[in-house]
Write a protein that holds these residues in place. Sequence first.
Motif, short mmCIF file in Angstrom:
data_model
loop_
_atom_site.label_atom_id
_atom_site.label_comp_id
_atom_site.label_asym_id
_atom_site.label_seq_id
_atom_site.Cartn_x
_atom_site.Cartn_y
_atom_site.Cartn_z
N GLN A 1 -0.39 8.00 9.85
CA GLN A 1 1.02 7.98 9.42
C GLN A 1 1.16 8.26 8.04
N PRO A 2 2.13 9.12 7.67
CA PRO A 2 2.27 9.58 6.38
C PRO A 2 3.13 8.62 5.52
N VAL A 3 3.12 8.07 4.34
CA VAL A 3 3.62 7.20 3.93
C VAL A 3 3.66 7.36 2.36
N SER A 4 4.70 6.85 1.66
CA SER A 4 4.79 7.16 -0.08
C SER A 4 4.58 5.62 -0.57
N HIS A 5 4.19 5.32 -1.67
CA HIS A 5 4.21 4.09 -2.21
C HIS A 5 5.36 4.08 -3.24
N HIS B 1 -3.17 -7.48 7.02
CA HIS B 1 -2.09 -6.99 5.81
C HIS B 1 -2.82 -6.07 4.81
N ARG B 2 -4.11 -5.54 5.53
CA ARG B 2 -4.86 -4.64 4.29
C ARG B 2 -4.64 -3.29 4.97
N VAL B 3 -3.88 -2.19 4.09
CA VAL B 3 -3.60 -0.96 4.60
C VAL B 3 -4.22 -0.05 3.71
N THR B 4 -5.20 0.86 4.20
CA THR B 4 -5.92 1.78 3.34
C THR B 4 -5.23 3.02 3.43
N VAL B 5 -5.05 3.68 2.40
CA VAL B 5 -4.16 4.99 2.34
C VAL B 5 -4.88 5.99 1.32
N MET B 6 -4.86 6.94 1.76
CA MET B 6 -5.55 8.34 0.77
C MET B 6 -4.30 8.94 0.39
N GLU C 1 2.49 12.13 -1.12
CA GLU C 1 2.34 11.85 0.32
C GLU C 1 1.11 11.31 0.59
N GLY C 2 1.03 9.98 1.06
CA GLY C 2 -0.35 9.29 1.39
C GLY C 2 -0.44 9.67 3.05
N VAL C 3 -1.74 9.37 3.57
CA VAL C 3 -1.78 9.17 4.73
C VAL C 3 -2.67 8.12 5.21
N VAL C 4 -2.00 7.06 6.21
CA VAL C 4 -2.56 5.74 6.38
C VAL C 4 -4.09 5.99 7.08
N GLN C 5 -5.11 5.60 6.23
CA GLN C 5 -6.53 5.58 7.02
C GLN C 5 -6.79 4.47 8.18
N SER C 6 -6.35 3.09 7.67
CA SER C 6 -6.61 1.98 8.61
C SER C 6 -5.54 1.00 8.40
N ALA C 7 -5.27 0.35 9.20
CA ALA C 7 -4.38 -1.04 8.91
C ALA C 7 -5.04 -2.30 9.73
N ALA D 1 -0.06 -5.04 2.40
CA ALA D 1 1.09 -4.74 3.17
C ALA D 1 2.30 -5.89 3.16
N THR D 2 1.86 -7.19 2.75
CA THR D 2 2.89 -8.49 2.51
C THR D 2 3.28 -8.32 1.02
N VAL D 3 2.73 -7.62 0.23
CA VAL D 3 3.44 -7.41 -1.20
C VAL D 3 4.21 -6.22 -1.32
N VAL D 4 3.55 -4.94 -0.80
CA VAL D 4 3.94 -3.61 -1.21
C VAL D 4 4.35 -3.16 0.09
N HIS D 5 5.69 -2.66 0.22
CA HIS D 5 6.20 -2.13 1.64
C HIS D 5 6.09 -0.39 1.27
N LEU D 6 5.25 -0.20 1.91
CA LEU D 6 5.05 1.50 2.03
C LEU D 6 6.20 2.03 2.73
N THR D 7 6.58 3.18 2.19
CA THR D 7 7.63 3.84 2.91
C THR D 7 7.09 4.94 3.92
N GLU D 8 7.52 4.80 5.21
CA GLU D 8 7.12 5.72 6.16
C GLU D 8 7.98 6.93 6.18
N LEU D 9 7.24 7.93 6.10
CA LEU D 9 7.53 9.35 6.08
C LEU D 9 7.78 10.05 7.25
N SER D 10 8.64 10.90 7.41
CA SER D 10 8.76 11.94 8.75
C SER D 10 7.56 12.89 8.79
#
Length: 73
Positions: free
Chosen positions: A27-31, A48-53, A39-45, A64-73
Amino acid sequence: MPVMNPMQEPCSIMAQPPFRSFLVPGQPVSHPDHPEWGEGVVQSAVGHRVTVMFPHAGKVVVNATVVHLTELS
């Protein structure tokens, strides 16, 4: 009635279900605090630990309980 040690916390906190991220691998996301990372890509979730490249920051593990990553289309 059980005797409670003064240092013990009430058990109501333990009744909450564990946190599960809504993000999925690929899933593409931004911080929200670091748009310059690109634009990052989720590697694993896992929990609460989400790894993004991110292209301009590399691999970042986000709580993810502290930082709410923004989902991108």
